[in-house]
Design an enzyme around this catalytic site. Structure first.
Site, PDB file in Angstrom:
ATOM      1  N   ASN A 184      -3.819   1.709   5.414  1.00  0.00           N
ATOM      2  CA  ASN A 184      -3.777   0.046   4.623  1.00  0.00           C
ATOM      3  C   ASN A 184      -3.879  -0.955   5.953  1.00  0.00           C
ATOM      4  O   ASN A 184      -4.456  -1.888   5.765  1.00  0.00           O
ATOM      5  CB  ASN A 184      -2.678  -0.446   4.054  1.00  0.00           C
ATOM      6  CG  ASN A 184      -1.373   0.142   4.485  1.00  0.00           C
ATOM      7  OD1 ASN A 184      -1.013   1.324   4.923  1.00  0.00           O
ATOM      8  ND2 ASN A 184      -0.755  -0.988   4.674  1.00  0.00           N
ATOM      9  N   THR A 192       8.786  -0.488 -22.609  1.00  0.00           N
ATOM     10  CA  THR A 192       7.619  -0.655 -23.476  1.00  0.00           C
ATOM     11  C   THR A 192       6.329  -0.858 -22.745  1.00  0.00           C
ATOM     12  O   THR A 192       6.478  -1.751 -21.362  1.00  0.00           O
ATOM     13  CB  THR A 192       7.709  -2.211 -24.224  1.00  0.00           C
ATOM     14  OG1 THR A 192       8.896  -1.648 -24.917  1.00  0.00           O
ATOM     15  CG2 THR A 192       6.757  -2.519 -25.062  1.00  0.00           C
ATOM     16  N   GLY A 202       2.079   0.304  -7.208  1.00  0.00           N
ATOM     17  CA  GLY A 202       1.728   1.168  -6.185  1.00  0.00           C
ATOM     18  C   GLY A 202       3.024   2.087  -5.695  1.00  0.00           C
ATOM     19  O   GLY A 202       3.419   3.197  -5.474  1.00  0.00           O
ATOM     20  N   CYS A 261       3.122  -6.670   3.623  1.00  0.00           N
ATOM     21  CA  CYS A 261       4.528  -6.295   3.328  1.00  0.00           C
ATOM     22  C   CYS A 261       5.541  -6.361   4.572  1.00  0.00           C
ATOM     23  O   CYS A 261       6.592  -6.255   4.318  1.00  0.00           O
ATOM     24  CB  CYS A 261       4.624  -4.845   3.012  1.00  0.00           C
ATOM     25  SG  CYS A 261       3.464  -4.455   1.605  1.00  0.00           S
TER      26      CYS A 261
HETATM   27  N1  PLP Z   1       0.409   2.007  -0.584  1.00  0.00           N
HETATM   28  C1  PLP Z   1      -0.280   1.218   0.258  1.00  0.00           C
HETATM   29  C2  PLP Z   1      -1.174   2.031   1.046  1.00  0.00           C
HETATM   30  C3  PLP Z   1      -0.561  -0.122   0.074  1.00  0.00           C
HETATM   31  O1  PLP Z   1      -1.491  -0.831   0.622  1.00  0.00           O
HETATM   32  C4  PLP Z   1       0.350  -0.687  -0.869  1.00  0.00           C
HETATM   33  C5  PLP Z   1       0.108  -2.245  -0.907  1.00  0.00           C
HETATM   34  O2  PLP Z   1      -0.042  -2.957   0.049  1.00  0.00           O
HETATM   35  C6  PLP Z   1       1.234  -0.068  -1.418  1.00  0.00           C
HETATM   36  C7  PLP Z   1       1.353   1.307  -1.387  1.00  0.00           C
HETATM   37  C8  PLP Z   1       2.259  -0.849  -2.553  1.00  0.00           C
HETATM   38  O3  PLP Z   1       1.470  -1.108  -3.672  1.00  0.00           O
HETATM   39  P1  PLP Z   1       2.016  -2.260  -4.648  1.00  0.00           P
HETATM   40  O4  PLP Z   1       1.771  -3.489  -3.881  1.00  0.00           O
HETATM   41  O5  PLP Z   1       1.325  -2.014  -6.023  1.00  0.00           O
HETATM   42  O6  PLP Z   1       3.416  -1.850  -4.886  1.00  0.00           O
END
Ligand code: PLP
Length: 377
Positions: free
Chosen positions: A149, A238, A69, A323
């Site tokens: 989130n 790839t 993401g 995060c």
């Molecule tokens: N965006 C949101 C709202 C998320 O909750 C997250 C992951 O916690 C991400 C982006 C990032 O996704 P990824 O962990 O696949 O990089």
């Protein structure tokens, strides 16, 4: 273990792991190879793309697999600014985006862009009106997430898209739908957004795999990675065949009985609100409407201590986004809550497998934490 941290990542079902193993061990070819094993795999990748695109509500030709993401968010921000470089160097986003968008915008600031980080109200809400008011003739990009989130608030992406089309049709719109995909209903192809980011591991797919929808208004999108021409020449490298197979399998599994799953999660969330509200001092945080995310605070009880205490009892919840790794969350800070409330914010996030008993156990553990520990702030 009681797992209530689906917004951080979801458990991987056995069928997803099996689908990935099958590709890793059995179909190990390179989709670019010109002999049958490769050609067959190339066809498979397109079928998996179709599965994800159908679930996302868009044409498979407009969906590009990414490594996560975060990659999709970074690509959308830079590609939108690139297309609209003639228009100006202004970006509108919110103060409550995931760091994948915030940091991409900060990087654009270092390239001379001006970024408006819109503040939510105390309930975590951002309105379409507020976004549109911040848009200027030189706004290259508006980036607003679909579901927050940390709070579960759902933002009005379709309304923003409509307003933008009327006010400044050239401005491109990105939405980070990582927490919205197969959690709240939408169709990327009809939403009005030019970029939509999703990630596999929030719905039971593997980590390290995502996808970006790029709409028809993005002409000659800027390639993210130059190289061997994969992903229609826009994201070379790839193909991560096993990851993509796992993503498609997770989508398939998630879609089976989806309305019932979403109702189950929404009912459990409401039940959690009821159970947790009985704990003295506990405060609900944000006006979250998504079925799977619930933020609450025990004002005075530091969230990291709560997470550690519950963790030691086998209950997994989080102190805001996984995060942040111990740093105070910029999302909670943006709510401008009293300090004691802000420092006690925790997040429960649910999945289709979550049960009432798990909510009960978590609520009891939280109550014990409240009753047995002195507030520290
Ligand atoms: N965006 C949101 C709202 C998320 O909750 C997250 C992951 O916690 C991400 C982006 C990032 O996704 P990824 O962990 O696949 O990089």
């Amino acid at each position: 273990m009681i797992y209530l941290d689906y917004a951080a990542t979801a458990p991987v079902p056995r069928a997803v792991a099996d689908a990935m193993y099958e590709v890793l061990a059995g179909q190990f070819g390179n989709p670019s190879s010109q002999y049958p094993v490769g050609l067959e795999l190339k066809k498979q990748v397109e079928l998996w793309r179709r599965t994800v695109a159908d679930a996302l509500g868009c044409d498979a030709k407009r969906l590009y697999f990414t490594s996560c993401g975060t990659e999709g968010d970074n690509w959308a921000v830079t590609a939108a600014c690139w297309q609209n470089r003639h228009l100006g160097k202004h970006i509108v986003t919110t103060a409550v985006e995931h760091s994948a968008v915030v940091e991409a915008c900060r990087w654009m600031e270092r390239q001379g862009y001006e970024v408006a980080y819109l503040k939510p109200d105390q309930g975590g809400n951002i309105t379409a009106h507020q976004v549109l008011e911040a848009v200027r003739p030189d706004t290259a990009l508006v980036s607003v997430m679909m579901v927050n989130n940390e709070l579960g608030n759902v933002y009005p992406i379709a309304g923003i898209a409509q307003g933008l089309a009327a006010k400044n049709p050239q401005t491109l719109l990105h939405t980070d739908a990582v927490q919205g995909f197969l959690e709240v209903p939408f169709a990327a192809g009809r939403l009005g957004a030019d970029f939509v980011t999703v990630s596999a591991h929030k719905i039971g797919g593997p980590k390290g795999c995502g996808a970006l929808y790029i709409g028809p208004r993005v002409r000659n999108p800027r390639p993210l990675l130059a190289g061997g021409g994969q992903e229609s020449g826009l994201r070379a490298g790839t193909e991560a065949t096993a990851q993509i197979a796992g993503f498609a399998k997770a989508v398939e599994l998630r879609q089976a009985g989806l309305p019932e799953k979403l109702t189950h999660m929404a009912e459990l969330r409401a039940y959690a609100v009821e159970r947790l509200s009985a704990i003295p001092d506990l405060t609900l945080i944000g006006d979250g409407q998504a079925p799977h995310i619930l933020a609450v605070s025990l004002p005075g009880w530091p969230s990291q201590n709560i997470v550690n205490d519950l963790g030691s009892q086998g209950i997994c919840i989080s102190a805001g986004s996984a995060c942040h790794q111990g740093k105070p969350s910029h999302v909670v800070a943006a709510l401008k809550l009293p300090k004691r409330t802000a420092s006690g914010v925790i997040r429960l996030s649910l999945g289709p497998e979550t049960t009432r008993e798990e909510i009960d156990d978590c609520a009891e553990a939280l109550r014990r934490h409240h009753d047995q520990r002195m507030p520290m702030l």
